[in-house]
Design an enzyme around this catalytic site. Structure first.
Site: not given
Length: 298
Positions: A165, A169
């Site tokens: 994740y 990002k």
């Protein structure tokens, strides 16, 4: 100061504008959809799950951002129904799936299995393809122009122990940093900004859990207003808006880049990466150097 406030009047320019967004059926996407509808915008939502609300100005189409055909059809529907696309929110995303420490083995061969790429396909490639299509439509409509908002995260510039994740990002922020200079140099009237929410109450982040942990949180609506604000404020471009506890901070231009220059020291850093790239590109053009020549020479 990097903090700023959003007022209802700031969102007035969104009235009768068309906004396309992905991941709009829940969480931050749904909250943004509601903010946009309240501001009088036409909203086209793409999501794998049905949108739980109905509205005269809302259009929903089942969309999986990892499928190019789905994205093509979503954008075509928006243009067919509203003639132009003014703003796009590339928002669809999922939480982390692997930390690269857990080992999974194939039951048949006993060999180590490749980690899942799902988070990369949705959070990063889905965002890039959505934005790529937005650029395509916005450059060709009459008059040309528009804006794109991409969902990054507070983890885009901090350490955060959800490996896949966090990587995606960082990639969202990096994509904006890579594309904005090219849009400016080509005088393409499309703005791109990123949001970086800290802990936000959604289906993935239950409020009771956050409260028990004593972690500061913000409602999804606060982030939705931030997205709408970036769309409506034509002066904002290439910015990264970090939000925590409902407070909004622009940190790309006012914090991160100045901090890097200060940390390196003015005497040691004569140019930044983009300035150096522009100089090298100009010189290469002047002397007729290109990658094809380089390949043939080698």
């Amino acid at each position: 100061m990097s903090q700023f406030h959003i007022h209802d009047t700031d969102l007035a320019p969104l009235k009768d504008r068309t906004v396309l967004l992905t991941g709009g059926s829940s969480g931050i996407g749904l909250a943004t959809t509601q903010v946009l509808l309240s501001a009088g915008a036409y909203v086209v939502v793409g999501d794998t799950n049905p949108c739980p609300i109905t509205h005269a100005r809302l259009t929903f189409k089942p969309t999986n951002v990892t499928i190019w055909r789905d994205l093509l059809d979503l954008f075509a529907l928006a243009q067919e129904r509203h003639a132009r696309i003014d703003h796009v929110f590339a928002n669809a995303g999922i939480s982390g799936r692997t930390n690269y420490l857990d080992e999974v083995f194939d039951e048949g061969t006993g060999e180590l299995k490749e980690p899942t790429r799902a988070v990369y396909e949705i959070n990063l490639m889905g965002m890039i393809n959505t934005s790529y299509l937005a650029l395509h439509y916005m450059r060709r409509q009459d008059p040309p122009g528009g804006s794109i908002v991409c969902t990054a995260s507070g983890s885009s510039f901090q350490r955060f122990g959800v490996s896949d994740y966090t990587t995606t990002k960082h990639g969202v922020l990096g994509w904006m940093r890579g594309v904005v200079p090219n849009l400016l140099s080509e005088n393409i009237p499309v703005r791109i900004n990123c949001i970086g929410p800290s802990w936000t109450i959604t289906g993935l982040v239950p409020q009771d859990l956050v409260d028990k942990a004593g972690v500061e949180w913000q409602p999804a609506e606060a982030v939705g207003r931030q997205v709408a604000y970036l769309m409506s404020d034509g002066a904002r471009n290439g910015q990264f808006i970090y939000s925590s506890g409902g407070r909004n901070y622009e940190i790309e231009e006012s914090v991160l880049l100045p901090a890097a220059r200060k940390a390196c020291g003015v005497a040691e850093v004569q140019v930044n990466e983009q300035e150096a790239f522009e100089k090298l590109k100009q010189l290469a053009n002047e002397i007729g150097f290109n990658e094809g020549q380089k390949a043939s020479a080698s």
